[in-house]
Write a protein that holds these residues in place. Sequence first.
Motif, PDB file in Angstrom:
ATOM      1  N   UNK A  45       0.834  -1.203   0.000  1.00 50.10           N
ATOM      2  CA  UNK A  45       0.000   0.000   0.000  1.00 50.10           C
ATOM      3  C   UNK A  45       0.873   1.258   0.000  1.00 50.10           C
ATOM      4  N   UNK A  46       0.415   2.234  -0.755  1.00 46.55           N
ATOM      5  CA  UNK A  46       1.171   3.463  -0.981  1.00 46.55           C
ATOM      6  C   UNK A  46       0.623   4.599  -0.136  1.00 46.55           C
ATOM      7  N   UNK A  47       1.327   5.712  -0.166  1.00 46.52           N
ATOM      8  CA  UNK A  47       0.816   6.918   0.491  1.00 46.52           C
ATOM      9  C   UNK A  47      -0.511   7.317  -0.138  1.00 46.52           C
ATOM     10  N   UNK A  48      -0.608   7.184  -1.446  1.00 48.15           N
ATOM     11  CA  UNK A  48      -1.857   7.523  -2.127  1.00 48.15           C
ATOM     12  C   UNK A  48      -3.003   6.627  -1.666  1.00 48.15           C
ATOM     13  N   UNK A  49      -2.731   5.327  -1.472  1.00 52.81           N
ATOM     14  CA  UNK A  49      -3.781   4.428  -0.970  1.00 52.81           C
ATOM     15  C   UNK A  49      -4.296   4.903   0.387  1.00 52.81           C
ATOM     16  N   UNK A  50      -3.378   5.247   1.273  1.00 51.42           N
ATOM     17  CA  UNK A  50      -3.785   5.715   2.603  1.00 51.42           C
ATOM     18  C   UNK A  50      -4.505   7.055   2.522  1.00 51.42           C
ATOM     19  N   UNK A  51      -4.014   7.929   1.648  1.00 52.00           N
ATOM     20  CA  UNK A  51      -4.630   9.249   1.507  1.00 52.00           C
ATOM     21  C   UNK A  51      -6.046   9.134   0.950  1.00 52.00           C
ATOM     22  N   UNK A  52      -6.242   8.268  -0.022  1.00 54.63           N
ATOM     23  CA  UNK A  52      -7.569   8.098  -0.609  1.00 54.63           C
ATOM     24  C   UNK A  52      -8.554   7.575   0.425  1.00 54.63           C
ATOM     25  N   UNK A  53      -8.115   6.595   1.207  1.00 53.69           N
ATOM     26  CA  UNK A  53      -8.988   6.034   2.237  1.00 53.69           C
ATOM     27  C   UNK A  53      -9.314   7.073   3.302  1.00 53.69           C
ATOM     28  N   UNK A  54      -8.323   7.892   3.674  1.00 50.13           N
ATOM     29  CA  UNK A  54      -8.571   8.944   4.665  1.00 50.13           C
ATOM     30  C   UNK A  54      -9.531   9.986   4.113  1.00 50.13           C
ATOM     31  N   UNK A  55      -9.343  10.397   2.874  1.00 50.98           N
ATOM     32  CA  UNK A  55     -10.241  11.376   2.260  1.00 50.98           C
ATOM     33  C   UNK A  55     -11.672  10.839   2.202  1.00 50.98           C
ATOM     34  N   UNK A 158       5.189   0.232   4.690  1.00 50.17           N
ATOM     35  CA  UNK A 158       5.747   1.542   4.996  1.00 50.17           C
ATOM     36  C   UNK A 158       7.263   1.589   4.794  1.00 50.17           C
ATOM     37  N   UNK A 159       8.070   0.714   5.416  1.00 48.95           N
ATOM     38  CA  UNK A 159       9.510   0.772   5.155  1.00 48.95           C
ATOM     39  C   UNK A 159       9.883   0.420   3.721  1.00 48.95           C
ATOM     40  N   UNK A 160       9.066  -0.424   3.075  1.00 48.19           N
ATOM     41  CA  UNK A 160       9.412  -0.873   1.727  1.00 48.19           C
ATOM     42  C   UNK A 160       8.896   0.045   0.628  1.00 48.19           C
ATOM     43  N   UNK A 161       7.770   0.723   0.879  1.00 47.09           N
ATOM     44  CA  UNK A 161       7.115   1.504  -0.180  1.00 47.09           C
ATOM     45  C   UNK A 161       6.880   2.958   0.258  1.00 47.09           C
ATOM     46  N   UNK A 162       5.979   3.158   1.205  1.00 44.01           N
ATOM     47  CA  UNK A 162       5.531   4.510   1.540  1.00 44.01           C
ATOM     48  C   UNK A 162       6.629   5.454   1.968  1.00 44.01           C
TER      49      UNK A 162
END
Length: 235
Positions: A45-55, A158-162
């Motif tokens: 999961x990417x920062x964008x994945x987390x951001x989209x879910x939060x939005x 998170x350590x591998x991608x985000x």
Amino acid sequence: MTPLVLVHGFGTSRHIWRRVLEDVEALAIDLIGFGDAVAQGRAGQTVEDMAQALADRLREAGDGPYRVAAHSMGGKVALLVAARNPGLVSELFLIAPSPPTPEPMDPEGRAKLRAAHGDRDALNAQYHDITVQPIPQQDFAQLVQDGLCASRDAWTAWPDVGSREDISSQLDGLNLPITVLFSEDDPAISPDTIRSEVLGRFFQAKPVVIHGSGHLIPLEDPQAVVTLLAAKERR
């Protein structure tokens, strides 16, 4: 009064805000893969994945625009939410934030962080390593419990991608008040990183510098967070 949302950082959950919530009215949200949203964690999961879910979560709440206070990893996520959804976020409070550029971390540190998932002893050591002030036993136990229960996919991502992602080019049009609270004694994200990669990229950002706290400011120095947010509420 503009509603306030609190976003946690890597490996933790909304419970990291417990002491802040004793004095501040806010909605604390779990990022996907953590806390009550553990089932939504996904491999890579990417920062964008987390951001989209939060939005999406903020839209569901329906009370925006929001003032958003975000810690560590959550700071990087909140920056992208604000940039992508200008009508959803009115102000950002970044607390010991991960930078929008790749977070400085050597391979050994990434491997150690990755391996801590689900390992009680490693989690105990990790949280002792990144803190300066003693944390109340109840809160420390919750930190460890959050690490034991987090989605392995989300944890590893998170350590591998985000943390490796560079989202800075997506933030060029970001135009809203930003306050950055950080400690000169943070052993996890250095003050030099905050100054160069956060404050140095957002010239409208106001720095608030404290001393004597480690990385987990919401638990180590909750009064610093309360003072910051309460001062803004009185305006």
